[in-house]
Write a protein that holds these residues in place. Structure first.
Motif, PDB file in Angstrom:
ATOM      1  N   HIS A  83     -30.669 143.113  23.250  1.00 24.41           N
ATOM      2  CA  HIS A  83     -31.633 142.934  22.147  1.00 24.41           C
ATOM      3  C   HIS A  83     -31.469 144.104  21.183  1.00 24.41           C
ATOM      4  CE1 HIS A  83     -35.364 142.725  19.895  1.00 24.41           C
ATOM      5  NE2 HIS A  83     -35.634 141.546  20.450  1.00 24.41           N
ATOM      6  N   GLU A  84     -31.385 143.794  19.893  1.00 30.27           N
ATOM      7  CA  GLU A  84     -31.090 144.845  18.909  1.00 30.27           C
ATOM      8  C   GLU A  84     -32.116 145.970  18.874  1.00 30.27           C
ATOM      9  OE1 GLU A  84     -30.166 143.664  14.970  1.00 30.27           O
ATOM     10  OE2 GLU A  84     -28.573 142.282  15.625  1.00 30.27           O
ATOM     11  N   GLN A  85     -33.325 145.701  19.350  1.00 26.81           N
ATOM     12  CA  GLN A  85     -34.341 146.757  19.356  1.00 26.81           C
ATOM     13  C   GLN A  85     -34.512 147.410  20.717  1.00 26.81           C
ATOM     14  OE1 GLN A  85     -35.269 148.048  16.715  1.00 26.81           O
ATOM     15  NE2 GLN A  85     -34.411 146.450  15.421  1.00 26.81           N
ATOM     16  N   SER A  86     -33.692 146.982  21.682  1.00 25.28           N
ATOM     17  CA  SER A  86     -33.809 147.660  22.980  1.00 25.28           C
ATOM     18  C   SER A  86     -33.172 149.040  22.857  1.00 25.28           C
ATOM     19  CB  SER A  86     -33.120 146.852  24.083  1.00 25.28           C
ATOM     20  OG  SER A  86     -31.719 147.021  24.016  1.00 25.28           O
ATOM     21  N   TYR A  87     -33.636 149.951  23.678  1.00 21.68           N
ATOM     22  CA  TYR A  87     -33.108 151.310  23.586  1.00 21.68           C
ATOM     23  C   TYR A  87     -31.704 151.397  24.196  1.00 21.68           C
ATOM     24  CZ  TYR A  87     -37.617 152.846  21.791  1.00 21.68           C
ATOM     25  OH  TYR A  87     -38.733 153.036  21.000  1.00 21.68           O
ATOM     26  N   ARG A  88     -31.398 150.489  25.135  1.00 22.26           N
ATOM     27  CA  ARG A  88     -30.026 150.428  25.654  1.00 22.26           C
ATOM     28  C   ARG A  88     -29.072 150.054  24.504  1.00 22.26           C
ATOM     29  NH1 ARG A  88     -25.945 152.092  28.655  1.00 22.26           N
ATOM     30  NH2 ARG A  88     -27.182 152.078  30.557  1.00 22.26           N
ATOM     31  N   TYR A  89     -29.473 149.053  23.720  1.00 24.43           N
ATOM     32  CA  TYR A  89     -28.637 148.642  22.588  1.00 24.43           C
ATOM     33  C   TYR A  89     -28.473 149.809  21.609  1.00 24.43           C
ATOM     34  CZ  TYR A  89     -26.956 146.077  18.523  1.00 24.43           C
ATOM     35  OH  TYR A  89     -26.201 145.655  17.449  1.00 24.43           O
ATOM     36  N   PHE A  90     -29.569 150.482  21.315  1.00 22.08           N
ATOM     37  CA  PHE A  90     -29.544 151.629  20.394  1.00 22.08           C
ATOM     38  C   PHE A  90     -28.503 152.652  20.852  1.00 22.08           C
ATOM     39  CE2 PHE A  90     -30.613 155.904  19.196  1.00 22.08           C
ATOM     40  CZ  PHE A  90     -31.180 155.860  17.934  1.00 22.08           C
ATOM     41  N   MET A  91     -28.545 152.978  22.138  1.00 23.02           N
ATOM     42  CA  MET A  91     -27.638 154.015  22.647  1.00 23.02           C
ATOM     43  C   MET A  91     -26.180 153.569  22.583  1.00 23.02           C
ATOM     44  SD  MET A  91     -29.513 156.594  23.070  1.00 23.02           S
ATOM     45  CE  MET A  91     -28.057 157.581  23.452  1.00 23.02           C
ATOM     46  N   GLN A  92     -25.949 152.273  22.922  1.00 22.53           N
ATOM     47  CA  GLN A  92     -24.568 151.769  22.835  1.00 22.53           C
ATOM     48  C   GLN A  92     -24.083 151.887  21.397  1.00 22.53           C
ATOM     49  OE1 GLN A  92     -24.318 151.268  26.696  1.00 22.53           O
ATOM     50  NE2 GLN A  92     -22.605 150.713  25.379  1.00 22.53           N
ATOM     51  N   HIS A  93     -24.935 151.426  20.493  1.00 23.20           N
ATOM     52  CA  HIS A  93     -24.595 151.322  19.077  1.00 23.20           C
ATOM     53  C   HIS A  93     -24.406 152.697  18.414  1.00 23.20           C
ATOM     54  CE1 HIS A  93     -24.638 149.427  15.146  1.00 23.20           C
ATOM     55  NE2 HIS A  93     -25.561 150.283  14.764  1.00 23.20           N
ATOM     56  N   HIS A  94     -25.267 153.653  18.771  1.00 18.43           N
ATOM     57  CA  HIS A  94     -25.214 154.952  18.086  1.00 18.43           C
ATOM     58  C   HIS A  94     -24.330 155.983  18.777  1.00 18.43           C
ATOM     59  CE1 HIS A  94     -28.054 154.194  14.852  1.00 18.43           C
ATOM     60  NE2 HIS A  94     -28.763 153.505  15.723  1.00 18.43           N
ATOM     61  N   LEU A  95     -24.114 155.822  20.091  1.00 15.02           N
ATOM     62  CA  LEU A  95     -23.333 156.858  20.780  1.00 15.02           C
ATOM     63  C   LEU A  95     -22.330 156.300  21.790  1.00 15.02           C
ATOM     64  CD1 LEU A  95     -22.940 159.966  21.100  1.00 15.02           C
ATOM     65  CD2 LEU A  95     -24.549 159.852  23.012  1.00 15.02           C
ATOM     66  N   PHE A  96     -22.821 155.609  22.805  1.00 17.15           N
ATOM     67  CA  PHE A  96     -21.966 155.318  23.967  1.00 17.15           C
ATOM     68  C   PHE A  96     -20.702 154.535  23.612  1.00 17.15           C
ATOM     69  CE2 PHE A  96     -26.128 155.208  26.683  1.00 17.15           C
ATOM     70  CZ  PHE A  96     -26.214 156.589  26.625  1.00 17.15           C
TER      71      PHE A  96
END
Ligand code: F6R
Length: 245
Positions: free
Chosen positions: A76-89
């Protein structure tokens, strides 16, 4: 406490990235406690840039995120897992198996929290915890309340947090009402803490956190008791603290 006041958001991001880089360079197998939200976005972009230039190596780094919404799948685009993948991992050489974010879809969120505490312990604790600051003084999703919640737990989000985060969702109704978050003890056990703040909307919370009493009504105020806090904030966020610290 060490305080760096920067001109603006960009300089805050760069200074915070410097501090995280120093940690990773000095201890390549660091356990990084990570935050999401708009505050650290620029810091992650800077870290990715330095990684691409060959100045940083995340191969041995382990990470543990502060929090996750209950009910959101990792894609989900607003999940924090998604955020981390998208911005760093997804952009650095961190081993995916070494990245930890609570599972928003866990059938038993309370059990997930207990498991998460064990994950942090098994990693030997957090070397450097990155924190943003809620306008109401929250850290992680530790909302103002009558007691400091200790370890990772399920929390009902405050109306003001739902409101603040609704900017990321199609509508206010789409914002999850619950989250899992590391508790105050989990955060305070980190060896070092890096608190970031940008913009006038954080000025009052910063002032209360560092010049007011230590109280669960202002969760970030507990940081006054941590032996190794670095605050990196821009001028706007520091505007109510001038001459006070
Ligand atoms: C994020 C988190 C939150 C945010 C805080 C500030 O993982 O735990 O405490 O750090 O809500 O959010 P922003 O940076 O979007 O203003």
């Amino acid at each position: 406490m060490k305080i760096y006041v920067t001109e603006d958001y960009k300089a805050m991001s760069r200074k915070a990235a410097n501090i995280v880089s120093a940690q990773v360079i000095l201890k390549p197998n660091s356990v990084l406690g990570l935050a999401t939200g708009s505050t650290p976005e620029g810091m992650y972009a800077q870290l990715v840039d330095w990684y691409r230039k060959g100045d940083l190596d995340f191969a041995a780094v382990k990470s543990v995120n502060l929090d996750e919404y209950v009910g959101l799948e990792p894609t989900h685009e607003q999940s924090y897992r998604y955020f981390m993948q998208h911005h760093l991992f997804d952009h650095v050489n961190i081993n995916p198996a070494n990245t930890n974010v609570p599972d928003g879809l866990a059938a038993d969120p309370a059990g997930e929290c207990t498991w998460y505490n064990q994950v942090i312990r098994n990693m030997g604790g957090i070397d450097l915890q990155v924190l943003g600051l809620g306008g109401n003084g929250h850290i992680g999703f530790n909302e103002p309340g009558n007691a400091f919640e200790l370890e990772t737990h399920v929390v009902d989000l405050k109306e003001e947090t739902i409101e603040a985060n609704s900017r990321f969702f199609a509508s206010r109704d789409d914002v999850p009402r619950q989250a899992m978050t590391m508790g105050i003890k989990s955060i305070m056990m980190a060896k070092k803490i890096l608190l970031m703040a940008s913009g006038e909307a954080k000025a009052e919370a910063l002032k209360l956190a560092f010049t007011g009493p230590v109280t669960p009504q202002v969760p970030a105020s507990i940081l006054q008791l941590h032996p190794y806090v670095t605050l990196v904030a821009d001028k706007a966020a520091m505007s109510k603290l001038e001459g006070l610290l």
